[in-house]
Design an enzyme around this catalytic site. Sequence first.
Site, PDB file in Angstrom:
ATOM      1  N   LYS A   7       0.773  -1.288  -0.043  1.00 43.66           N
ATOM      2  CA  LYS A   7       0.003  -0.014  -0.136  1.00 43.66           C
ATOM      3  C   LYS A   7       0.943   1.302   0.062  1.00 43.66           C
ATOM      4  O   LYS A   7       0.774   2.273  -0.757  1.00 43.66           O
ATOM      5  CB  LYS A   7      -0.894   0.042   1.222  1.00 43.66           C
ATOM      6  CG  LYS A   7      -2.045  -0.828   1.218  1.00 43.66           C
ATOM      7  CD  LYS A   7      -2.766  -0.554   2.510  1.00 43.66           C
ATOM      8  CE  LYS A   7      -4.430  -0.339   2.125  1.00 43.66           C
ATOM      9  NZ  LYS A   7      -5.155  -0.118   3.345  1.00 43.66           N
ATOM     10  N   THR A  32     -14.304   3.299  14.027  1.00 54.31           N
ATOM     11  CA  THR A  32     -15.361   3.160  14.785  1.00 54.31           C
ATOM     12  C   THR A  32     -15.259   1.863  15.864  1.00 54.31           C
ATOM     13  O   THR A  32     -14.928   0.854  15.466  1.00 54.31           O
ATOM     14  CB  THR A  32     -16.593   2.562  13.640  1.00 54.31           C
ATOM     15  OG1 THR A  32     -16.944   3.392  12.818  1.00 54.31           O
ATOM     16  CG2 THR A  32     -17.696   2.331  14.613  1.00 54.31           C
ATOM     17  N   PHE A  81     -17.839  10.300   9.765  1.00 54.87           N
ATOM     18  CA  PHE A  81     -19.220  10.185   9.285  1.00 54.87           C
ATOM     19  C   PHE A  81     -18.870   9.957   7.534  1.00 54.87           C
ATOM     20  O   PHE A  81     -20.144   9.936   6.978  1.00 54.87           O
ATOM     21  CB  PHE A  81     -20.202  11.011   9.649  1.00 54.87           C
ATOM     22  CG  PHE A  81     -20.243  11.195  11.098  1.00 54.87           C
ATOM     23  CD1 PHE A  81     -20.946  10.167  11.813  1.00 54.87           C
ATOM     24  CD2 PHE A  81     -19.593  12.027  11.911  1.00 54.87           C
ATOM     25  CE1 PHE A  81     -21.155  10.185  13.265  1.00 54.87           C
ATOM     26  CE2 PHE A  81     -19.675  12.116  13.380  1.00 54.87           C
ATOM     27  CZ  PHE A  81     -20.512  10.901  14.058  1.00 54.87           C
ATOM     28  N   LEU A  82     -17.968   9.870   7.132  1.00 54.47           N
ATOM     29  CA  LEU A  82     -17.740   9.871   5.506  1.00 54.47           C
ATOM     30  C   LEU A  82     -18.290   8.735   5.021  1.00 54.47           C
ATOM     31  O   LEU A  82     -18.399   7.768   5.602  1.00 54.47           O
ATOM     32  CB  LEU A  82     -16.435  10.220   5.123  1.00 54.47           C
ATOM     33  CG  LEU A  82     -15.345   9.145   5.299  1.00 54.47           C
ATOM     34  CD1 LEU A  82     -15.384   7.969   4.519  1.00 54.47           C
ATOM     35  CD2 LEU A  82     -13.916  10.009   5.128  1.00 54.47           C
ATOM     36  N   ASN A 128     -25.093   5.185  12.745  1.00 53.29           N
ATOM     37  CA  ASN A 128     -25.277   4.175  11.791  1.00 53.29           C
ATOM     38  C   ASN A 128     -26.564   3.030  11.916  1.00 53.29           C
ATOM     39  O   ASN A 128     -26.843   2.800  11.036  1.00 53.29           O
ATOM     40  CB  ASN A 128     -23.791   3.421  11.731  1.00 53.29           C
ATOM     41  CG  ASN A 128     -22.823   4.133  10.885  1.00 53.29           C
ATOM     42  OD1 ASN A 128     -22.917   5.159  10.167  1.00 53.29           O
ATOM     43  ND2 ASN A 128     -21.707   3.323  10.505  1.00 53.29           N
ATOM     44  N   CYS A 150     -19.637  -1.088   7.006  1.00 50.87           N
ATOM     45  CA  CYS A 150     -19.989  -0.434   8.252  1.00 50.87           C
ATOM     46  C   CYS A 150     -21.237  -0.874   9.017  1.00 50.87           C
ATOM     47  O   CYS A 150     -21.237  -1.305  10.139  1.00 50.87           O
ATOM     48  CB  CYS A 150     -19.957   1.126   7.866  1.00 50.87           C
ATOM     49  SG  CYS A 150     -18.362   1.792   7.278  1.00 50.87           S
ATOM     50  N   LYS A 158     -22.339  -0.784  -3.176  1.00 54.85           N
ATOM     51  CA  LYS A 158     -23.034   0.312  -3.699  1.00 54.85           C
ATOM     52  C   LYS A 158     -22.107   1.122  -4.758  1.00 54.85           C
ATOM     53  O   LYS A 158     -21.013   0.513  -5.196  1.00 54.85           O
ATOM     54  CB  LYS A 158     -23.132   1.175  -2.361  1.00 54.85           C
ATOM     55  CG  LYS A 158     -21.970   2.000  -2.140  1.00 54.85           C
ATOM     56  CD  LYS A 158     -22.312   3.015  -0.984  1.00 54.85           C
ATOM     57  CE  LYS A 158     -21.215   3.965  -0.920  1.00 54.85           C
ATOM     58  NZ  LYS A 158     -21.792   4.992  -0.056  1.00 54.85           N
ATOM     59  N   ARG A 180     -16.995  -5.369   0.064  1.00 59.78           N
ATOM     60  CA  ARG A 180     -17.075  -6.111   1.397  1.00 59.78           C
ATOM     61  C   ARG A 180     -18.865  -6.021   1.780  1.00 59.78           C
ATOM     62  O   ARG A 180     -19.532  -5.178   1.462  1.00 59.78           O
ATOM     63  CB  ARG A 180     -16.481  -5.281   2.395  1.00 59.78           C
ATOM     64  CG  ARG A 180     -15.088  -5.501   2.477  1.00 59.78           C
ATOM     65  CD  ARG A 180     -14.372  -4.524   3.539  1.00 59.78           C
ATOM     66  NE  ARG A 180     -14.343  -3.281   3.262  1.00 59.78           N
ATOM     67  CZ  ARG A 180     -13.798  -2.381   3.891  1.00 59.78           C
ATOM     68  NH1 ARG A 180     -13.026  -2.436   5.054  1.00 59.78           N
ATOM     69  NH2 ARG A 180     -13.427  -1.153   3.619  1.00 59.78           N
TER      70      ARG A 180
HETATM   71  C1  UGA Z   1     -21.901   4.378   6.094  1.00 57.15           C
HETATM   72  C2  UGA Z   1     -22.576   5.887   6.691  1.00 57.15           C
HETATM   73  O1  UGA Z   1     -23.491   6.466   5.687  1.00 57.15           O
HETATM   74  C3  UGA Z   1     -21.344   6.931   6.774  1.00 57.15           C
HETATM   75  O2  UGA Z   1     -21.969   7.914   7.438  1.00 57.15           O
HETATM   76  C4  UGA Z   1     -20.474   6.272   7.635  1.00 57.15           C
HETATM   77  O3  UGA Z   1     -19.364   7.013   8.048  1.00 57.15           O
HETATM   78  C5  UGA Z   1     -19.941   5.086   7.244  1.00 57.15           C
HETATM   79  O4  UGA Z   1     -20.956   4.124   6.970  1.00 57.15           O
HETATM   80  C6  UGA Z   1     -18.886   4.264   8.047  1.00 57.15           C
HETATM   81  O5  UGA Z   1     -19.596   4.165   9.541  1.00 57.15           O
HETATM   82  O6  UGA Z   1     -17.758   4.366   8.039  1.00 57.15           O
HETATM   83  P1  UGA Z   1     -21.250   3.634   3.695  1.00 57.15           P
HETATM   84  O7  UGA Z   1     -21.157   2.255   4.388  1.00 57.15           O
HETATM   85  O8  UGA Z   1     -19.937   4.177   2.807  1.00 57.15           O
HETATM   86  O9  UGA Z   1     -21.463   4.649   4.803  1.00 57.15           O
HETATM   87  O10 UGA Z   1     -22.400   3.700   2.699  1.00 57.15           O
HETATM   88  P2  UGA Z   1     -23.718   4.251   2.519  1.00 57.15           P
HETATM   89  O11 UGA Z   1     -23.982   5.105   1.644  1.00 57.15           O
HETATM   90  O12 UGA Z   1     -24.353   4.639   3.957  1.00 57.15           O
HETATM   91  O13 UGA Z   1     -24.606   2.944   2.252  1.00 57.15           O
HETATM   92  C7  UGA Z   1     -24.619   1.793   3.042  1.00 57.15           C
HETATM   93  C8  UGA Z   1     -25.427   0.601   2.674  1.00 57.15           C
HETATM   94  O14 UGA Z   1     -26.832   0.940   2.727  1.00 57.15           O
HETATM   95  C9  UGA Z   1     -25.260   0.338   1.046  1.00 57.15           C
HETATM   96  O15 UGA Z   1     -25.365  -0.996   0.821  1.00 57.15           O
HETATM   97  C10 UGA Z   1     -26.651   1.154   0.456  1.00 57.15           C
HETATM   98  O16 UGA Z   1     -26.688   0.284  -0.902  1.00 57.15           O
HETATM   99  C11 UGA Z   1     -27.570   0.805   1.326  1.00 57.15           C
HETATM  100  N1  UGA Z   1     -28.604   1.517   1.305  1.00 57.15           N
HETATM  101  C12 UGA Z   1     -28.348   2.938   1.718  1.00 57.15           C
HETATM  102  C13 UGA Z   1     -29.925   1.266   0.909  1.00 57.15           C
HETATM  103  O17 UGA Z   1     -30.136   0.057   0.760  1.00 57.15           O
HETATM  104  N2  UGA Z   1     -31.000   2.257   1.018  1.00 57.15           N
HETATM  105  C14 UGA Z   1     -30.729   3.705   1.139  1.00 57.15           C
HETATM  106  O18 UGA Z   1     -31.722   4.259   1.036  1.00 57.15           O
HETATM  107  C15 UGA Z   1     -29.526   3.936   1.556  1.00 57.15           C
END
Ligand code: UGA
Length: 429
Positions: free
Chosen positions: A35, A121, A152-153, A208, A260, A320, A327
Amino acid sequence: MKVCVIGTGYVGLVTGTTFADLGNEVVCVDKIPEKIQMLNSGKMPIYEPGLEEMVKRNTEEGRLTFTEDLHQGVTGAKVVFIAVGTPPDETGATDLSFVEAAAKEIAAALEDYTIIVNKSTVPVGTGEFVRHVIEANRRRNVPFDVVSNPEFLKEGTAVKDSQNPERIVIGAPNQSVAMALLELYAPLEAPMLITDIASAEMIKYASNSFLATKISFINTIANICEKVGADVTQVAKGMGYDSRIGRDFLMAGLGYGGSCFPKDTLSLRHKAMECGECTDLFDAVIKTNETRVSRFLGRIEDRMVELKDKQIGILGLAFKPNTDDMREAKSVEFIKYLVGKGAKIKAYDPVATENCKKILPDIQYVRNAYETADGSDMLLIVTEWNEFKLLDFEKLRTLLKSPIIFDGRNIWTMDKPKRFGFEYYSIGR
Ligand code: UGA
């Protein structure tokens, strides 16, 4: 200010680069030599829109460096961030071994007063744990403080989120320690909340898990919509106008994946169990999520009758859009089941193919959506990449053996595929 960030995953690398971009001197440390070699030669170990240019700019201007040598990174740093992985163990509890190892090494490298920040986390109580580990492993009586500063990103928009956070949460032992960290974040002009350490740690899990709850809730509504003839996308829209509910995270689909939500809901449930508190709500959220793929597979099997020797074209592999992260990606569960039933898979993802090959080396990977459709008995949409939204339906129909689409993310309105003669199955409609 000299800042050291330990761990160059999504959180560590993006946070470190953002601090460098604000004019700080940042050293990012990682134990994995490949890395560090990649980063030193300008290549990114992860796909994240906008990250490569920002890393390049800051390394060229001498503010951002990468090293395997934690001692060198910590030396002279006023603030050291721990941003290492915190995977779940087999009981759902958080495995803190990487955090502990980092804390021990930081302790051995401390020379002057340093603020050590938990960015990973971590369950409530980890701030205390890190403080003990450092105290026990310091060489001399060097003063230090431990702070919790959850991140929270979101993957896919990590750079934007890190530069424009909706809030900065700082859990500190006292006001003056919190002020030192505030100084680092001040240029971002985001709302800041200073709390005790345990509350900051809890804010991350509660946030979360609340978002995961919203997703499982709308997915449960989607199941009912399917039975009563309602359209969950309209229902979510109608709910979302209420500012107390909000529009976000009400997209029904195949459930949440990634690094997450699945692990954080398990960890919070584990913490509740440890405290002897009721876990019914978390149990339901987790169970609802775990049955999303099997439910959709049931509908696919009902329609296709026999899966053996059928060719299934899969669009989207990443957990996504806008990430190459596999993962807890729902595609893996689909593909393993379908292959087990004797189906042949043709799969395409704009960026996650190489990572998917490491998990599923034996399926066929193609270069675009049309090659996926070519000769397939049906198309299955698993990840809602934007490039799938404007596909040429005429072309798809001529390429597919039968015009059948199963859309696990509701990327089209109901009438569009139907207008082009497709059988179209989606979620909650
Ligand atoms: C999530 C949180 O949104 C962030 O705020 C947090 O910092 C991060 O975890 C973390 O703890 O590091 P992330 O896992 O990158 O972020 O992705 P999200 O956009 O939150 O999506 C998570 C999952 O939920 C995905 O599989 C997405 O497809 C699903 N999702 C999201 C849905 O099925 N429906 C929705 O309306 C939104």
